[in-house]
Enzyme design. Structure first.
Site, PDB file in Angstrom:
ATOM      1  N   HIS A  14       0.856  -1.200   0.000  1.00  0.00           N
ATOM      2  CA  HIS A  14       0.000   0.000   0.000  1.00  0.00           C
ATOM      3  C   HIS A  14       0.888   1.245   0.000  1.00  0.00           C
ATOM      4  O   HIS A  14       1.760   1.378   0.860  1.00  0.00           O
ATOM      5  CB  HIS A  14      -0.924   0.009   1.225  1.00  0.00           C
ATOM      6  CG  HIS A  14      -2.096  -0.902   1.068  1.00  0.00           C
ATOM      7  ND1 HIS A  14      -3.349  -0.581   1.514  1.00  0.00           N
ATOM      8  CD2 HIS A  14      -2.218  -2.121   0.476  1.00  0.00           C
ATOM      9  CE1 HIS A  14      -4.193  -1.564   1.230  1.00  0.00           C
ATOM     10  NE2 HIS A  14      -3.519  -2.520   0.600  1.00  0.00           N
ATOM     11  N   TYR A  61      -9.301   5.885   7.526  1.00  0.00           N
ATOM     12  CA  TYR A  61      -9.464   6.272   8.928  1.00  0.00           C
ATOM     13  C   TYR A  61     -10.523   7.376   8.946  1.00  0.00           C
ATOM     14  O   TYR A  61     -10.364   8.384   8.259  1.00  0.00           O
ATOM     15  CB  TYR A  61      -8.164   6.823   9.511  1.00  0.00           C
ATOM     16  CG  TYR A  61      -7.045   5.818   9.662  1.00  0.00           C
ATOM     17  CD1 TYR A  61      -6.279   5.399   8.574  1.00  0.00           C
ATOM     18  CD2 TYR A  61      -6.744   5.279  10.916  1.00  0.00           C
ATOM     19  CE1 TYR A  61      -5.245   4.481   8.726  1.00  0.00           C
ATOM     20  CE2 TYR A  61      -5.714   4.363  11.072  1.00  0.00           C
ATOM     21  CZ  TYR A  61      -4.971   3.976   9.972  1.00  0.00           C
ATOM     22  OH  TYR A  61      -3.945   3.064  10.121  1.00  0.00           O
ATOM     23  N   PRO A  88      -3.702   1.187  18.821  1.00  0.00           N
ATOM     24  CA  PRO A  88      -3.467   0.636  17.472  1.00  0.00           C
ATOM     25  C   PRO A  88      -3.673   1.634  16.330  1.00  0.00           C
ATOM     26  O   PRO A  88      -3.402   1.324  15.183  1.00  0.00           O
ATOM     27  CB  PRO A  88      -4.458  -0.517  17.379  1.00  0.00           C
ATOM     28  CG  PRO A  88      -5.439  -0.310  18.450  1.00  0.00           C
ATOM     29  CD  PRO A  88      -4.786   0.494  19.501  1.00  0.00           C
ATOM     30  N   LYS A  96       1.352   0.651  15.069  1.00  0.00           N
ATOM     31  CA  LYS A  96       2.765   0.606  15.483  1.00  0.00           C
ATOM     32  C   LYS A  96       3.113  -0.570  16.393  1.00  0.00           C
ATOM     33  O   LYS A  96       4.275  -0.868  16.606  1.00  0.00           O
ATOM     34  CB  LYS A  96       3.113   1.912  16.215  1.00  0.00           C
ATOM     35  CG  LYS A  96       3.169   3.109  15.300  1.00  0.00           C
ATOM     36  CD  LYS A  96       4.363   3.025  14.344  1.00  0.00           C
ATOM     37  CE  LYS A  96       4.133   3.824  13.089  1.00  0.00           C
ATOM     38  NZ  LYS A  96       4.065   3.003  11.865  1.00  0.00           N
TER      39      LYS A  96
END
Ligand code: FAS
Ligand code: PHB
Length: 391
Positions: free
Chosen positions: A72, A201, A293, A297
């Protein structure tokens, strides 16, 4: 039983360390509390930084990831009807991330350990660490009802946040830093085509949502939920309705829903334990630190710890040089705190904080407005998301 490195925990940290040590001729034994199937039943991370994918290839465990993982080069952030595509590759000189589930990484690691006849003892109970400041620490445990003692030159604490290793460091030596967020993430896995090519997101007045994936036929979705919610409070229909309500209209309109084949609620916290060493015990991964989350990471920080720790143990056990072991804790923590900062920042930007007043809500809006209009801000986001260098 004797070995050079006793590794507590057979999750990604412990297995990757064992694999890297074995390929360098350093002997180790992994002690895992649960069964292999139980470990593989956990659905967790999905986004791998280049540092982790390179490390997996170096460990001889990258073949299936390279076949089945998706590269991606960007992702989107949607806030209040506006959408920003973060051009990871364009902003970082070509760096990308790989979408490949932690479950698959762990499966590949178990398979590689088995293929090399690595010593991985699962369902080991009552694991206890002894004499960590002596020359030969000991680990006692029970397997199939029989007591065992493992002597080692070093102990690697890779047993996650709830493990025994960190708790073996005396309270007057351990320094802990923690921030608990006033909400959790409800995540589901569904055998449906992902709603978009890339991750989305979304920040909505009602809360955060994330559209992720594991493959072209397996989707992973999350919604922010109250800390005290239980799985029973979230039948599939409610999950899908809340997710759709928090996504941009055009995205919600094309969302393909289906039965959840996995559903879990994870609390969100930022946590760091210092130092990551006590005598001959070295902590790595979730045993030493936790991130929310949001920035993807957690697993990637475990990887950089294992990068530093495996090289330090090889330098000592094979080449007789202890300097890298002396430097391990400070070196790992330098990268840990930068990832903690980024994960906190992204979580603060994208979630609804019930107790926050109008001022903080305005600051969130201003933060997103600035990000939307500044290439410098987007570059900072992108270079953290693809992963800072393993300096
Ligand atoms: P792990 O916790 O994975 O592994 C530790 C192992 O030690 C486990 O197998 C455990 O059974 C074993 N163990 C525990 N106590 C023991 C004992 N006393 N003796 C022996 N063994 C013991 N990260 C992301 O990047 N994205 C995400 O979306 C994401 N979602 C997450 C959801 C949840 C519910 C959790 C808990 C974590 C999530 N993470 C996510 C973070 C996660 O991926 C971790 O960073 C990653 O599992 C770290 O790997 P380990 O350090 O190996 O720890
Ligand atoms: C996931 O796919 O599980 C995932 C992806 C990105 C995140 C968190 C989780 O930030």
């Amino acid at each position: 039983m004797k070995t050079q490195v006793a590794i507590i925990g057979g999750g990604p940290s412990g297995l990757l360390l064992s694999q890297l040590l074995h390929r360098a001729g350093v002997d180790s034994v992994v002690l895992e509390r649960r069964s292999r199937d139980y470990v593989l039943g956990r659905i967790r991370a999905g986004v791998l930084e280049q540092g982790l994918t390179d490390l997996l290839r170096h460990a001889g465990v990258g073949a299936r990831m390279d076949r089945e993982g998706e590269i991606h080069d960007g992702f989107s952030i949607a806030v209040g009807g506006r959408e920003l595509r973060v051009d990871l590759a364009g902003l970082t000189g070509g760096k990308t991330v790989t979408v490949y589930g932690q479950t698959e990484v762990t499966r590949d690691l178990y398979a590689a350990r088995e293929a090399m006849d690595g010593a991985v003892i699962t369902q080991a109970e009552d694991i206890t660490l002894h004499d960590l400041t002596a020359d030969r620490p000991r680990v006692t445990f029970v397997k199939d009802g029989a007591p065992h003692t493992l002597e080692a030159a070093f102990v690697a604490g890779c047993d996650g946040f709830h493990g025994v290793s960190r708790k073996s460091i005396p309270a007057d030596i351990l320094r802990e830093y923690e921030k608990v967020y006033p909400f959790g993430w409800l995540g589901i896995l569904s055998e449906t085509p992902p709603v978009a090519e890339e991750l989305i997101y979304a920040r909505h007045d009602e809360g955060f949502a994330l559209c992720s994936l594991r493959s072209r036929v397996l989707s992973r979705y999350y919604v922010q939920c109250p800390l005290d919610d239980r799985i029973e409070d979230w039948p599939d229909d409610r999950f899908w309705a809340v997710l759709k309500s928090r996504l941009p209209g055009d995205v919600a309109a094309r969302l393909v829903t289906g039965p959840a084949i996995e559903k879990s609620i994870a609390p969100l916290r930022s946590y760091v334990a210092e130092p990551m060493r006590y005598g001959r015990l070295f902590l790595a991964g979730d045993a030493a630190h936790i991130v929310p989350p949001t920035g993807a990471k957690g697993l990637n920080l475990a990887a950089s710890d294992i990068h530093y720790l495996s090289r330090a143990l090889i330098a000592c056990c094979r080449d007789g040089s202890e300097q890298a072991l002396m430097d391990y804790s400070a070196r790992a923590l330098a990268r840990v705190w930068k990832a903690e900062r980024f994960s906190w920042w992204m979580t603060t930007l994208l979630h609804r904080f019930p107790e926050d007043g109008a001022f903080n809500h305005r600051i969130q809006q201003a933060e997103f407005d600035y990000l939307l209009g500044s290439r410098a801000a987007q570059t900072a986001l992108a270079e953290n998301y693809v992963g800072l260098p393993y300096a």
